[in-house]
Design a protein around this motif. Structure first.
Motif, mmCIF file in Angstrom:
data_model
loop_
_atom_site.group_PDB
_atom_site.id
_atom_site.type_symbol
_atom_site.label_atom_id
_atom_site.label_comp_id
_atom_site.label_asym_id
_atom_site.label_seq_id
_atom_site.Cartn_x
_atom_site.Cartn_y
_atom_site.Cartn_z
ATOM 1 N N VAL A 146 -1.213 -0.182 -10.507
ATOM 2 C CA VAL A 146 -0.790 -0.473 -11.870
ATOM 3 C C VAL A 146 0.350 -1.476 -11.737
ATOM 4 C CG1 VAL A 146 0.309 0.483 -13.926
ATOM 5 C CG2 VAL A 146 -1.312 1.858 -12.632
ATOM 6 N N PRO A 147 0.368 -2.485 -12.576
ATOM 7 C CA PRO A 147 1.497 -3.416 -12.493
ATOM 8 C C PRO A 147 2.807 -2.627 -12.614
ATOM 9 C CG PRO A 147 -0.166 -4.287 -13.957
ATOM 10 C CD PRO A 147 -0.605 -2.902 -13.581
ATOM 11 N N MET A 148 3.722 -2.900 -11.712
ATOM 12 C CA MET A 148 4.912 -2.054 -11.660
ATOM 13 C C MET A 148 6.119 -2.857 -11.251
ATOM 14 S SD MET A 148 5.083 1.761 -10.102
ATOM 15 C CE MET A 148 4.223 1.396 -8.599
ATOM 16 N N VAL A 149 7.229 -2.584 -11.880
ATOM 17 C CA VAL A 149 8.498 -3.192 -11.478
ATOM 18 C C VAL A 149 9.423 -2.065 -11.055
ATOM 19 C CG1 VAL A 149 10.533 -4.427 -12.281
ATOM 20 C CG2 VAL A 149 8.270 -5.188 -12.992
ATOM 21 N N LEU A 150 10.000 -2.221 -9.911
ATOM 22 C CA LEU A 150 10.884 -1.183 -9.380
ATOM 23 C C LEU A 150 12.337 -1.461 -9.757
ATOM 24 C CD1 LEU A 150 9.435 0.871 -7.392
ATOM 25 C CD2 LEU A 150 8.355 -1.353 -7.445
ATOM 26 N N VAL A 151 13.032 -0.429 -10.153
ATOM 27 C CA VAL A 151 14.449 -0.572 -10.460
ATOM 28 C C VAL A 151 15.227 0.437 -9.635
ATOM 29 C CG1 VAL A 151 16.208 -0.401 -12.252
ATOM 30 C CG2 VAL A 151 13.948 -1.280 -12.806
ATOM 31 N N ASP A 152 16.321 -0.022 -9.070
ATOM 32 C CA ASP A 152 17.148 0.862 -8.251
ATOM 33 C C ASP A 152 16.318 1.510 -7.159
ATOM 34 O OD1 ASP A 152 19.413 0.289 -9.574
ATOM 35 O OD2 ASP A 152 19.514 2.137 -10.725
ATOM 36 N N ALA A 153 15.512 0.712 -6.531
ATOM 37 C CA ALA A 153 14.683 1.216 -5.447
ATOM 38 C C ALA A 153 14.495 0.074 -4.461
ATOM 39 C CB ALA A 153 13.330 1.665 -5.977
ATOM 40 N N PRO A 154 14.265 0.397 -3.212
ATOM 41 C CA PRO A 154 14.044 -0.661 -2.255
ATOM 42 C C PRO A 154 12.854 -1.503 -2.690
ATOM 43 C CG PRO A 154 13.416 1.481 -1.368
ATOM 44 C CD PRO A 154 14.117 1.725 -2.638
ATOM 45 N N GLY A 155 12.995 -2.827 -2.624
ATOM 46 C CA GLY A 155 11.912 -3.693 -3.075
ATOM 47 C C GLY A 155 10.697 -3.582 -2.186
ATOM 48 N N TRP A 156 9.550 -3.618 -2.795
ATOM 49 C CA TRP A 156 8.298 -3.700 -2.045
ATOM 50 C C TRP A 156 7.795 -5.121 -2.204
ATOM 51 C CZ3 TRP A 156 5.698 1.030 -4.802
ATOM 52 C CH2 TRP A 156 6.430 2.186 -4.471
ATOM 53 N N VAL A 157 7.176 -5.615 -1.191
ATOM 54 C CA VAL A 157 6.716 -6.992 -1.311
ATOM 55 C C VAL A 157 5.777 -7.186 -2.478
ATOM 56 C CG1 VAL A 157 7.034 -8.046 0.944
ATOM 57 C CG2 VAL A 157 5.217 -6.359 0.611
ATOM 58 N N GLU A 158 4.923 -6.213 -2.720
ATOM 59 C CA GLU A 158 3.896 -6.431 -3.737
ATOM 60 C C GLU A 158 4.386 -6.254 -5.172
ATOM 61 O OE1 GLU A 158 4.129 -4.001 -1.535
ATOM 62 O OE2 GLU A 158 2.760 -2.336 -1.934
ATOM 63 N N HIS A 159 5.554 -5.658 -5.344
ATOM 64 C CA HIS A 159 6.038 -5.445 -6.701
ATOM 65 C C HIS A 159 7.388 -6.122 -6.920
ATOM 66 C CE1 HIS A 159 2.947 -2.508 -7.577
ATOM 67 N NE2 HIS A 159 3.241 -1.848 -6.480
ATOM 68 N N SER A 160 7.589 -6.588 -8.139
ATOM 69 C CA SER A 160 8.890 -7.141 -8.475
ATOM 70 C C SER A 160 9.919 -6.025 -8.511
ATOM 71 C CB SER A 160 8.834 -7.835 -9.831
ATOM 72 O OG SER A 160 8.017 -8.975 -9.779
ATOM 73 N N SER A 161 11.170 -6.395 -8.448
ATOM 74 C CA SER A 161 12.207 -5.369 -8.485
ATOM 75 C C SER A 161 13.483 -5.908 -9.106
ATOM 76 C CB SER A 161 12.498 -4.866 -7.070
ATOM 77 O OG SER A 161 13.185 -5.858 -6.343
ATOM 78 N N VAL A 162 14.264 -4.990 -9.633
ATOM 79 C CA VAL A 162 15.583 -5.315 -10.156
ATOM 80 C C VAL A 162 16.565 -4.379 -9.493
ATOM 81 C CG1 VAL A 162 17.061 -5.419 -12.176
ATOM 82 C CG2 VAL A 162 14.652 -6.038 -12.375
ATOM 83 N N GLN A 163 17.548 -4.963 -8.873
ATOM 84 C CA GLN A 163 18.550 -4.129 -8.247
ATOM 85 C C GLN A 163 19.920 -4.616 -8.633
ATOM 86 O OE1 GLN A 163 18.033 -2.643 -4.237
ATOM 87 N NE2 GLN A 163 16.281 -4.000 -4.026
ATOM 88 N N VAL A 164 20.873 -3.837 -8.206
ATOM 89 C CA VAL A 164 22.251 -4.138 -8.497
ATOM 90 C C VAL A 164 22.967 -4.067 -7.158
ATOM 91 C CG1 VAL A 164 24.023 -2.444 -9.063
ATOM 92 C CG2 VAL A 164 22.849 -3.692 -10.880
#
Lengths: 369, 369
Positions: A146-164
DNA sequence: GCGGTTTACTGAACCGGTTTAACGGGCAGT
DNA sequence: ACTGCCCGTTAAACCGGTTCAGTAAACCGC
């Protein structure tokens, strides 16, 4: 007028009543320009009379999209809502989803399983909050495609992510406290909601620092504390759920265990305010006897007495960015490359921190022990 | 292994690959006991290999239920989340929906229309929060014929409802303040989130008291204030969104307008804490110079300094009861009679209220004006 | 060796919409 | 009068599952 309201009218009922085909009824709602105006009007009239509304599930099935996005949390919702952080994050997410006409579905473990919840969820995409590598179902979630964006989680190559930049923020907080001369520092770490430390899992066994938010912040604290020669034993780290009550209880517990910190580094504002309250019970004056630093910079921090020194992170914007990244990804036909955003933190000094009290009357001063 | 992942595999693909019918595949997942164990295993094996997951929307359509319940709010979600009240309410709702395996969908106006959002929502039932009679789409919502439980809204005969005795709670707050000798009282009313006063709509025109939460609380306040001979002009009622910032701004505005209340009756704890902060800016000591009473009794009230005197309402339980009523209604086949629950409020006296200051140095005392 | 019951599985209908390709009728052009 | 085109409308396929009624084969007892 005495309609037999046995079941919900469907498109075929309207079609029959209006003497047209199902297609015509569909057009009357979605492509009126393909019908003669008076036909469209007549159909709509009949539809209203019958109390017809297109069945949203059928529409989704046919359209192959749900116009809904999900917010996935590894904790039960009742825990999630107990953390004030979540409301601001959700505010950010919803502000952009709403603008684009998407609904918001909350996805939390269903009978213990996040995968099951995710499989049942009718969403076009998911914003996953605080999902770390150690989650037992991580593999299944990854595979869900499922298209997924990770937040506050280690980035995975296949999914976008937002971190601080948790680590830098935490380091700034700890440096601030060290700079004020504090030597006895208590760390209150977040347990459960938003971040899961799980300290003794992982390949290296023992006290490994994984990549959860808690772990990153802890590393930031230590990276300032240890070079300054402060020893931070496991005794000076306590763990609590990220709520007011959690922070209050954690500080009281530490106090009863004999700890006498002059400064507290709390991993969330809720924890910090709980500690602030605990210190009032104990007749400690903040910041004179005790300095407290929070994390998050939620509005409530401005409204405490004294106002809270804390590490600002753009909570709302984190939600916004994640939602935007997700919607952009949905828009792009092909598999657009994953993007990784790292947002900045900064220390906000208010009035809950001050120079360490002189060490008179407290244990031995100088040599020994 | 090099599967062409062009599109999501469907049940027919699995059936073909396993050499069985669609029905068999369906049984393998939902009624394994109807298949020979080894057949079921084989089918599941093929399904996993293909990465097949039953399409949740298709399942919903066929099952004729979504296993999801909605929480409907008349405000945009970004506003809703800004009100700390909502988190506790949602906590209550989600604790029972989760227990019964239901998902939670947030329903807020879609491009300005609540009806549109409701029509798009794939839910089995709805908990509607703060939907009052004056809502422009009220008729359409009523007609939607989705099982619905109303919270903090005037009860409709056809729907169950959960309310709280706002009027009695507000009266208790006002009586408390009057009993402490206060004569100059400022009321901070809630605007927007949770309750919509809409004072000059309605058939009676003018300053009508409808049935919104705000209206009921206002009536409660007045029913204690007016008999005590306090005149509460429109000038001594200010309106603000139910947030910390809203309360702070509202009190400052009132002060700039020349109002010099000795007591504040705030319609929510968030507003009260905002007012508390404003009074600190103005160097007013609470409760010595100014008494403040909140409403809701959120945990944050215990953590303010001084702890907040407030009207307790069972926010979490309101959510729980509403969810329970809704699920009960869904379970019952026939149209079970609507139930109406009225929950109690009670005044919790903490330390933000005290006797009114002596009236020296403030205006004339005694006669005149 | 035959009727009757189980067992294991299948074909087709159904849930309720959207969309594509086609069709009949009217009208303009030649 | 015939061809070609456009307009308004429709039949049928499709989205992806679940489930009911039915069937063929195996098993049973006698």
């Amino acid at each position: 007028m005495q309609q037999t309201r046995l079941r919900r009218p469907r498109i075929a009922d309207v079609a029959e009543a209006a003497g047209v085909s199902k297609a015509a009824v569909s057009f009357a709602f979605n492509n009126p320009e393909r019908l003669k105006p008076e036909t469209a009007d007549r159909i709509r009239g009949v539809a209203i009379e019958l109390g017809y509304r297109p069945h949203p599930v059928a529409r989704m099935l046919s359209a192959q999209r749900t116009m809904t996005i999900g917010v996935l949390t590894p904790q039960p919702l009742s825990q999630v809502f107990a953390n004030p952080f979540f409301a601001y994050f959700a505010e950010g997410v919803s502000s952009v989803t709403e603008e684009h006409g998407f609904g918001l579905l909350l996805i939390s473990p269903l009978r213990g399983s996040l995968t099951r919840a995710l499989d049942r969820a009718t969403v076009d995409g998911v914003v996953a909050l605080g999902l770390d590598e150690n989650h037992p179902e991580i593999e299944a979630i990854r595979r869900a495609s499922v298209p997924m964006v990770l937040v506050d989680a280690p980035g995975w190559v296949e999914h976008s992510s937002v971190q601080v930049d948790d680590e830098a923020g935490a380091r700034a907080a700890a440096e601030h406290v060290v700079g004020l001369g504090h030597r006895d520092v208590l760390i209150i770490a977040v347990e459960g909601p938003v971040a899961n430390p799980s300290p003794d899992e992982g390949p290296n066994g023992g006290r490994e620092i994984g990549e959860s938010v808690t772990a990153r912040r802890l590393r930031g604290y230590l990276s300032a504390l240890e070079p300054a020669g402060l020893e931070v034993g496991p005794g000076s780290i306590v763990v609590a759920p990220a709520t007011f009550e959690g922070g209050e209880a954690a500080f009281l517990r530490a106090w009863e265990d004999g700890l006498r910190p002059t400064a507290v580094l709390a991993m969330s504002d809720a924890l910090a305010i709980g500690a602030l309250q605990a210190s009032r019970h104990l007749r400690l004056r903040v910041p004179r006897d005790l300095s407290i630093v929070g994390f998050d910079d939620l509005p409530i921090g401005r409204f405490s007495d004294p106002p809270l020194t804390t590490v600002h992170q753009p909570v709302r914007r984190k939600g916004e960015e994640a939602a935007r990244l997700l919607l952009d990804g949905l828009g792009a036909k092909a598999g657009s490359p994953a993007q990784h955003r790292m947002l900045k933190t900064r220390l906000v000094v208010r009035r809950s921190t001050a120079a360490a009290p002189a060490r008179i009357g407290r244990e031995e001063v100088g040599v020994g022990e």
